[in-house]
Enzyme design. Structure first.
Site, PDB file in Angstrom:
ATOM      1  N   GLU A 198      12.436 -16.973 -16.184  1.00  0.00           N
ATOM      2  CA  GLU A 198      12.521 -15.603 -16.651  1.00  0.00           C
ATOM      3  C   GLU A 198      11.163 -14.917 -16.697  1.00  0.00           C
ATOM      4  OE1 GLU A 198      14.127 -13.520 -20.670  1.00  0.00           O
ATOM      5  OE2 GLU A 198      15.006 -15.410 -20.008  1.00  0.00           O
TER       6      GLU A 198
ATOM      7  N   GLU B   5      20.710   5.040 -27.843  1.00  0.00           N
ATOM      8  CA  GLU B   5      21.175   4.124 -26.791  1.00  0.00           C
ATOM      9  C   GLU B   5      19.928   3.683 -26.046  1.00  0.00           C
ATOM     10  OE1 GLU B   5      24.045   2.953 -26.525  1.00  0.00           O
ATOM     11  OE2 GLU B   5      25.335   4.371 -27.569  1.00  0.00           O
TER      12      GLU B   5
ATOM     13  N   GLY C 154      12.707   5.596 -28.824  1.00  0.00           N
ATOM     14  CA  GLY C 154      13.752   5.566 -29.855  1.00  0.00           C
ATOM     15  C   GLY C 154      13.152   5.416 -31.248  1.00  0.00           C
TER      16      GLY C 154
ATOM     17  N   LYS D  91      17.724  18.359 -24.023  1.00  0.00           N
ATOM     18  CA  LYS D  91      16.393  18.229 -23.407  1.00  0.00           C
ATOM     19  C   LYS D  91      16.553  17.195 -22.314  1.00  0.00           C
ATOM     20  CE  LYS D  91      12.959  16.164 -23.034  1.00  0.00           C
ATOM     21  NZ  LYS D  91      12.560  15.579 -21.724  1.00  0.00           N
TER      22      LYS D  91
ATOM     23  N   GLY E 180      17.278   6.247 -23.948  1.00  0.00           N
ATOM     24  CA  GLY E 180      16.001   6.020 -23.290  1.00  0.00           C
ATOM     25  C   GLY E 180      15.391   4.706 -23.754  1.00  0.00           C
ATOM     26  N   SER E 181      14.079   4.670 -23.785  1.00  0.00           N
ATOM     27  CA  SER E 181      13.394   3.404 -24.046  1.00  0.00           C
ATOM     28  C   SER E 181      13.268   3.125 -25.550  1.00  0.00           C
ATOM     29  CB  SER E 181      12.000   3.454 -23.420  1.00  0.00           C
ATOM     30  OG  SER E 181      11.253   4.475 -24.032  1.00  0.00           O
TER      31      SER E 181
ATOM     32  N   CYS F 155      20.682   0.439 -17.516  1.00  0.00           N
ATOM     33  CA  CYS F 155      20.410  -0.209 -18.809  1.00  0.00           C
ATOM     34  C   CYS F 155      21.297  -1.425 -19.037  1.00  0.00           C
ATOM     35  CB  CYS F 155      20.562   0.794 -19.943  1.00  0.00           C
ATOM     36  SG  CYS F 155      22.188   1.566 -19.971  1.00  0.00           S
TER      37      CYS F 155
HETATM   38  P1  NAD Z   1      11.913   7.435 -22.124  1.00  0.00           P
HETATM   39  O1  NAD Z   1      12.146   6.886 -23.484  1.00  0.00           O
HETATM   40  O2  NAD Z   1      10.553   7.443 -21.579  1.00  0.00           O
HETATM   41  O3  NAD Z   1      12.392   8.965 -22.043  1.00  0.00           O
HETATM   42  C1  NAD Z   1      13.718   9.352 -22.333  1.00  0.00           C
HETATM   43  C2  NAD Z   1      13.722  10.804 -22.775  1.00  0.00           C
HETATM   44  O4  NAD Z   1      12.979  10.917 -23.991  1.00  0.00           O
HETATM   45  C3  NAD Z   1      13.078  11.776 -21.792  1.00  0.00           C
HETATM   46  O5  NAD Z   1      13.846  12.959 -21.771  1.00  0.00           O
HETATM   47  C4  NAD Z   1      11.701  12.029 -22.415  1.00  0.00           C
HETATM   48  O6  NAD Z   1      11.152  13.286 -22.105  1.00  0.00           O
HETATM   49  C5  NAD Z   1      12.023  11.968 -23.889  1.00  0.00           C
HETATM   50  N1  NAD Z   1      10.892  11.628 -24.771  1.00  0.00           N
HETATM   51  C6  NAD Z   1       9.765  10.943 -24.461  1.00  0.00           C
HETATM   52  N2  NAD Z   1       8.982  10.830 -25.564  1.00  0.00           N
HETATM   53  C7  NAD Z   1       9.645  11.447 -26.581  1.00  0.00           C
HETATM   54  C8  NAD Z   1       9.360  11.631 -27.969  1.00  0.00           C
HETATM   55  N3  NAD Z   1       8.262  11.170 -28.535  1.00  0.00           N
HETATM   56  N4  NAD Z   1      10.272  12.289 -28.719  1.00  0.00           N
HETATM   57  C9  NAD Z   1      11.423  12.755 -28.174  1.00  0.00           C
HETATM   58  N5  NAD Z   1      11.737  12.613 -26.868  1.00  0.00           N
HETATM   59  C10 NAD Z   1      10.858  11.956 -26.077  1.00  0.00           C
HETATM   60  O7  NAD Z   1      12.940   6.658 -21.203  1.00  0.00           O
HETATM   61  P2  NAD Z   1      13.134   6.813 -19.625  1.00  0.00           P
HETATM   62  O8  NAD Z   1      12.015   6.080 -18.990  1.00  0.00           O
HETATM   63  O9  NAD Z   1      13.397   8.235 -19.234  1.00  0.00           O
HETATM   64  O10 NAD Z   1      14.518   6.068 -19.436  1.00  0.00           O
HETATM   65  C11 NAD Z   1      14.623   4.722 -19.123  1.00  0.00           C
HETATM   66  C12 NAD Z   1      15.004   3.913 -20.350  1.00  0.00           C
HETATM   67  O11 NAD Z   1      16.296   4.351 -20.821  1.00  0.00           O
HETATM   68  C13 NAD Z   1      15.165   2.441 -20.066  1.00  0.00           C
HETATM   69  O12 NAD Z   1      14.548   1.720 -21.115  1.00  0.00           O
HETATM   70  C14 NAD Z   1      16.693   2.225 -20.077  1.00  0.00           C
HETATM   71  O13 NAD Z   1      17.058   0.909 -20.397  1.00  0.00           O
HETATM   72  C15 NAD Z   1      17.119   3.221 -21.103  1.00  0.00           C
HETATM   73  N6  NAD Z   1      18.542   3.609 -20.953  1.00  0.00           N
HETATM   74  C16 NAD Z   1      19.453   3.220 -21.893  1.00  0.00           C
HETATM   75  C17 NAD Z   1      20.799   3.553 -21.749  1.00  0.00           C
HETATM   76  C18 NAD Z   1      21.821   3.155 -22.786  1.00  0.00           C
HETATM   77  O14 NAD Z   1      22.890   3.725 -22.791  1.00  0.00           O
HETATM   78  N7  NAD Z   1      21.544   2.224 -23.671  1.00  0.00           N
HETATM   79  C19 NAD Z   1      21.207   4.297 -20.641  1.00  0.00           C
HETATM   80  C20 NAD Z   1      20.248   4.684 -19.691  1.00  0.00           C
HETATM   81  C21 NAD Z   1      18.910   4.337 -19.878  1.00  0.00           C
END
Ligand code: NAD
Length: 480
Positions: A382, A259, A241, A184, A236-237, A293
């Site tokens: 900060e 992650e 997560g 997805k 993602g966020s 990230c």
């Molecule tokens: P997000 O959490 O909003 O979305 C990420 C993905 O999750 C998208 O595909 C979204 O459609 C999906 N999603 C949203 N709600 C969901 C739910 N309830 N259930 C399942 N899937 C859902 O994050 P974003 O804004 O797209 O990405 C940015 C974030 O990702 C930042 O916080 C960044 O730090 C983090 N990030 C982490 C890493 C890592 O490796 N640790 C790498 C890249 C980005």
């Protein structure tokens, strides 16, 4: 490069099932925009519904028990090697589709896409080297075999700030170990994932092994809660997560890899090579317009060198600001816009709040021309937000305490030439990756993943292989 629109027309409004681009049952669509000028890229991005998700999971399940289960390790490796070759051959177009909806600059993607191919090649190499164990010498009357088996259907849910890389970090070890996959991609920047999806059939993957259901958070939530998905790997966020972990627990207790975010610290000691530190710290926070990230967004500088360090980064930021507004697809552009107007407004809210709480060193103003560009900004003290925040410290203990004073633990950076200090500090820092005299870096063969609220499980290296397998013990009685 000239916009390769033919590909876009072939995938618009479609999902990838069984190696074919098909129309989903859902009629819901969303739009994709170019953050460099907020122009429309496509108004036909499909938002998959439960029926579409069920169809993708069923395709992956059938493939898992079908021809894919009869592929030898070497054959899986061949398919992954070919996929890597195809990605390299089409690197420029892959980079274009990654750039167009995210604002990520092609000058960086030029290097990143071959790196992504190298991750796929790394896992291709593992395919025919996966082994189990025989425990035969314990004289307990049993001959024991330990097998490592694929989990089944794995789902990947990816973010907009590096979707092609994250796709590879998840799908390559999953497929190397014999799983099948449903992706997805992010709703703000899905096109590079769709482009990669179009390469799987050509690479020799049987139908159903790699599927894509496009959509938003609602589509991702259906995968996380699906009773026939064996693992979900999410980047993602932190709030998302948490929801994914809950959905996994409340459904079939599927495996979860997370992650998540980071507010990574960089500690700069008086014996550091300051020009190198300045260069890496400025690059780390301006790469991908600060949307990385593992970016070192908290800088802790020893008080003896803080002024010199800040002056160096300020100078570099002002040079970058003087070039702002360049087209992300132009190879001479180094600094791009943030992903959309929502993110643009959010960052400016943080900056306005920061101005009330902390001393502004440089930046902080609004770019008044077209696009979501934000001048790189430094605050002393900060604040929470994607800007560089610099504080000073007096002692090593204080520096470590400041670095660890965060709910996150994704990455950290230490700048010093004192070997004993390197060994002491790298042990004390609570983060999954610690760079010494080095900026943001990932390696195909080194594990990556956060401590604390930054995640669960590891990607990259052989650790990801473990995270995509079940371990089974078979015990055979030797008693007559
Ligand atoms: P997000 O959490 O909003 O979305 C990420 C993905 O999750 C998208 O595909 C979204 O459609 C999906 N999603 C949203 N709600 C969901 C739910 N309830 N259930 C399942 N899937 C859902 O994050 P974003 O804004 O797209 O990405 C940015 C974030 O990702 C930042 O916080 C960044 O730090 C983090 N990030 C982490 C890493 C890592 O490796 N640790 C790498 C890249 C980005």
């Amino acid at each position: 490069m000239a916009a390769p629109r033919a590909f876009l027309r072939s995938v618009e409004g479609k999902i990838l099932l069984n190696n074919k681009w098909v129309s989903p049952t859902s009629k819901k669509l969303s739009s994709l925009y170019n953050p460099a000028d907020n122009s429309l890229v496509s108004d036909k991005h499909a938002i998959g519904n439960q029926i579409d998700v069920d169809a993708a999971v069923a395709a992956a399940r059938t493939a898992f028990h079908g021809p894919w289960s009869r592929f030898t390790g070497a054959q899986r490796g061949d398919a992954l090697y070919t996929l890597a070759d195809l990605l390299n051959k089409n690197a420029e177009e892959a980079a274009y589709w990654e750039s167009i909806c995210s604002g990520r600059v092609m000058s960086q993607l030029k290097y990143e896409v071959p790196w992504i191919a190298s991750v796929i090649r790394y896992y291709a190499g593992w395919c025919d080297k996966l082994e189990g164990e025989v425990l035969s010498d314990s004289n307990d009357g049993f001959y024991k075999i330990v097998r490592h088996e694929p989990l089944g259907v794995c789902a990947g849910i990816t973010p907009w700030n590096g979707p092609l890389m994250v796709l590879a970090l998840k799908a390559a070890p999953a497929l190397a170990t014999g799983n099948t996959f449903v992706l997805k991609p992010p709703e703000k920047s899905p096109l590079s994932s769709l482009f990669a999806g179009s390469l799987f059939e050509k690479a020799g993957f049987p139908e159903g092994v790699f599927n894509i259901v496009t959509g938003d958070g609602s589509t991702g939530a259906m995968l996380a809660a699906h009773m026939d998905v064996d693992k979900v790997s999410f980047t993602g966020s932190v709030p998302t997560g948490r929801k994914i972990t809950d959905a996994a627990n409340n459904s079939n207790m599927k495996r979860v890899t997370l992650e998540l975010g980071g507010k990574s610290p960089a500690l700069v000691f008086p014996d550091a090579e300051l020009p190198k530190a300045v260069q890496a710290l400025a690059q780390g926070i301006t790469m991908n317009a600060g949307q990385v990230c593992v970016a070192s967004s908290r800088v802790y500088a020893h008080e003896d060198i803080a002024d010199e360090l800040i002056a160096g980064i300020k100078k570099r930021f002002e040079e970058i600001t003087s070039t702002i507004g360049g087209d992300p697809q132009d190879l001479s552009t180094f600094f791009g816009p943030v992903v959309d107007t929502h993110q643009y407004n959010l960052v400016h809210q943080f900056i306005e709040k920061g101005k009330m709480e902390a001393e502004l060193v440089t930046g902080g103003n609004k770019w008044e021309e077209r696009g979501n560009y934000i001048p790189p900004t430094i605050f002393k003290e900060e604040i929470f937000g994607p800007v560089l925040c610099v504080r000073t410290f007096k002692t090593e203990e204080e520096a470590v305490a400041l670095a660890n004073d965060s709910q996150f633990g994704l990455a950290a950076y230490v700048w010093t030439n004192d070997t004993k200090r390197i060994l002491r500090i790298t042990k004390q820092i609570q983060a999954g990756s610690v760079g010494v005299n080095a900026g943001v870096s990932l390696f195909p063969n080194a594990p990556f993943g956060g401590y604390k609220s930054s995640g669960v499980g590891k990607e990259l290296g052989k650790y990801a292989i473990q995270d995509y397998t079940n371990v089974k013990t078979i015990f055979i009685s030797l008693l007559r």
